[in-house]
Design a protein around this motif. Structure first.
Motif, PDB file in Angstrom:
ATOM      1  N   LEU A  44      -1.440   8.834   8.927  1.00  0.00           N
ATOM      2  CA  LEU A  44      -1.370   7.887   7.879  1.00  0.00           C
ATOM      3  C   LEU A  44      -0.341   8.714   6.932  1.00  0.00           C
ATOM      4  O   LEU A  44      -0.780   9.677   6.364  1.00  0.00           O
ATOM      5  CB  LEU A  44      -2.685   7.538   7.356  1.00  0.00           C
ATOM      6  CG  LEU A  44      -2.492   6.591   5.827  1.00  0.00           C
ATOM      7  CD1 LEU A  44      -2.044   5.230   6.413  1.00  0.00           C
ATOM      8  CD2 LEU A  44      -4.110   6.417   5.419  1.00  0.00           C
ATOM      9  N   ARG A  93       0.774  -1.410   0.104  1.00  0.00           N
ATOM     10  CA  ARG A  93       0.184   0.043  -0.066  1.00  0.00           C
ATOM     11  C   ARG A  93       0.842   1.165   0.042  1.00  0.00           C
ATOM     12  O   ARG A  93       0.358   2.459  -0.155  1.00  0.00           O
ATOM     13  CB  ARG A  93      -1.102  -0.072   1.130  1.00  0.00           C
ATOM     14  CG  ARG A  93      -1.902  -1.157   1.190  1.00  0.00           C
ATOM     15  CD  ARG A  93      -2.701  -1.052   2.462  1.00  0.00           C
ATOM     16  NE  ARG A  93      -3.878  -2.293   2.598  1.00  0.00           N
ATOM     17  CZ  ARG A  93      -4.628  -2.343   3.396  1.00  0.00           C
ATOM     18  NH1 ARG A  93      -4.837  -1.483   4.418  1.00  0.00           N
ATOM     19  NH2 ARG A  93      -5.350  -3.377   3.304  1.00  0.00           N
ATOM     20  N   GLU A 143       1.528   8.308   3.281  1.00  0.00           N
ATOM     21  CA  GLU A 143       1.486   7.352   1.962  1.00  0.00           C
ATOM     22  C   GLU A 143       2.233   7.948   0.826  1.00  0.00           C
ATOM     23  O   GLU A 143       2.551   9.373   0.785  1.00  0.00           O
ATOM     24  CB  GLU A 143      -0.077   7.508   1.686  1.00  0.00           C
ATOM     25  CG  GLU A 143      -0.999   6.984   2.298  1.00  0.00           C
ATOM     26  CD  GLU A 143      -2.310   6.908   1.806  1.00  0.00           C
ATOM     27  OE1 GLU A 143      -2.995   5.834   1.200  1.00  0.00           O
ATOM     28  OE2 GLU A 143      -3.135   7.831   1.769  1.00  0.00           O
ATOM     29  N   GLN A 147       2.511   2.728   2.391  1.00  0.00           N
ATOM     30  CA  GLN A 147       2.011   3.590   3.534  1.00  0.00           C
ATOM     31  C   GLN A 147       2.800   3.159   4.795  1.00  0.00           C
ATOM     32  O   GLN A 147       2.964   2.188   5.046  1.00  0.00           O
ATOM     33  CB  GLN A 147       0.587   3.695   3.534  1.00  0.00           C
ATOM     34  CG  GLN A 147      -0.148   2.139   3.928  1.00  0.00           C
ATOM     35  CD  GLN A 147      -1.507   2.252   3.990  1.00  0.00           C
ATOM     36  OE1 GLN A 147      -2.405   2.939   3.316  1.00  0.00           O
ATOM     37  NE2 GLN A 147      -2.264   1.511   5.138  1.00  0.00           N
ATOM     38  N   TYR A 199       6.738  10.368   0.341  1.00  0.00           N
ATOM     39  CA  TYR A 199       5.995  10.001   1.463  1.00  0.00           C
ATOM     40  C   TYR A 199       5.276  11.286   2.126  1.00  0.00           C
ATOM     41  O   TYR A 199       6.045  12.273   2.586  1.00  0.00           O
ATOM     42  CB  TYR A 199       6.630   9.170   2.483  1.00  0.00           C
ATOM     43  CG  TYR A 199       6.716   7.706   1.962  1.00  0.00           C
ATOM     44  CD1 TYR A 199       5.696   6.841   2.001  1.00  0.00           C
ATOM     45  CD2 TYR A 199       7.879   7.194   1.516  1.00  0.00           C
ATOM     46  CE1 TYR A 199       5.960   5.410   2.062  1.00  0.00           C
ATOM     47  CE2 TYR A 199       8.163   5.964   0.872  1.00  0.00           C
ATOM     48  CZ  TYR A 199       6.773   5.207   1.113  1.00  0.00           C
ATOM     49  OH  TYR A 199       7.072   3.773   1.000  1.00  0.00           O
TER      50      TYR A 199
END
Length: 360
Positions: free
Chosen positions: A324, A298, A326, A300, A343
């Protein structure tokens, strides 16, 4: 679109259970459950019995369900049942079970892994205890075999599974296990061969260090509903738990799974998951906890930080932060999957919770 038939409706549950003792460790019972949502419902009635005498234990369950779908009003009925037997002593353990679930059986108040199956399984495991005067580090040796056979009416085929292996128990809470399996599994109207070899174990190496490792390789299934196929799967897991003091604990685990197509060797996916958990009991009342998880599939990173203050049992306060992160792109207005990727924190949240209990 047509209006939602259950919008604004309450989902109501009723569960009734009765038991009659038949002895010190035996009983018979009955259960009645009802789930209501709009014009839909799910009602289940059943009975069960459990008998234990010495080293022998036996049980059986029978359930019948009737349901109506809340949206379409479709009616369906189903039956389910199982019979279980166990013989357990210090030198030998034997378990076996037969179970059946109709395709239309439904029970909203229970967790059902699968319906439309009739299957049985057996497990046999004798135990051998070496002379501790001769081999002090070896506590127990357990060869075992697990077999299963069943018919899957939903996926359209018969399932066969055979798994022999051996488990070794040592000092320092150590254990090592080796097993191998083969069989076949139905999925989406096809039957696929399955097999694997596994080796795993762990031990309390030091008072402050616990180690666990797991590895497997074999033939598996890519569970696509339209185009399933066989593949070669490899999995590796390593876990470390460090506790240098009674107040501090650090655990780290890494798991990798690689799946390649069996026909041409093409890599379908490679997934790495890294988990870390840190806990620190600063004082008797104040504690800190931090969890960080990285998922390569994912792309993440999930973070979770928590502080807790407990004055008395029931009187406690929590403060936490979660985010979170990502690997995404940003065009100035919204998140995208287009490069340049980096990120970035896409979600974050804070919370506070407190409770007080007064006894009188």
């Amino acid at each position: 679109e047509p209006p939602n038939p259950i919008l604004g409706e309450r989902h109501k549950y009723f569960i009734g259970r009765g038991q009659w003792r038949l002895g010190r460790a035996s009983y018979s019972g009955a259960i009645l459950t009802d789930s209501e949502l709009g014009r839909g419902y799910n009602r289940v009635a059943g009975t069960d019995v459990s008998l234990k005498r010495g080293d022998h234990t036996a049980s059986a369950t029978f359930l019948a369900s009737t349901s109506r779908a809340a949206d379409s009003g479709q009616l369906k009925d189903g039956l389910a049942g199982q019979a279980f037997y166990a013989y357990e002593t210090r030198p030998v353990l034997f378990l076996t079970q037969l179970e059946h679930y109709d395709t239309d059986f439904q029970m909203d108040t229970a967790f059902l892994k699968q319906t439309g199956v009739t299957q049985g399984w057996s497990f046999l495991a004798p135990s051998f205890y070496p002379d501790k005067e001769k081999i002090g580090w070896l506590k127990r040796v357990v060869p075992f075999v697990f077999t299963a056979y069943g018919k899957d009416r939903v996926q359209g085929g018969n399932k066969i599974f055979v798994l022999p292996g051996i488990r070794i128990h040592t000092t320092r809470q150590g254990f090592f296990r080796f097993d191998l399996a083969w069989g076949r599994e139905p999925w989406a109207g096809q039957v696929f061969p399955t097999r694997f070899v596994r080796l795993f174990g762990g031990a309390q190496v030091q008072r402050w260090l616990n180690v666990f490792a797991y590895g497997s390789a074999g033939r598996s299934v890519y569970y696509d509903e339209v185009d399933p196929y066989s593949g070669n799967e490899k999995s590796l897991t390593v876990e470390l738990s460090l506790q240098p003091s009674a107040r501090f604990n650090q655990s780290v685990s890494w798991n990798r799974v690689v799946f390649d197509r069996a026909d041409d060797g093409t890599n379908v996916y490679t997934v790495d998951v890294l988990n870390t958990r840190t806990t620190f009991q600063i004082t008797r009342e104040l504690a800190l906890r931090a969890i960080v998880q990285y998922d390569s599939s994912r792309r993440q990173v999930l973070t979770d930080f928590l502080a807790s203050w407990e004055l008395l049992p029931g009187t406690v306060a929590y403060a936490g932060y979660g985010s979170l992160v990502e690997k995404r792109g940003f065009d100035g207005a919204q998140w995208t999957d287009e490069p340049p990727l980096a990120y970035r924190t896409t979600q974050r949240g804070l919370f506070f919770k407190a409770s007080y209990i007064h006894r009188f």
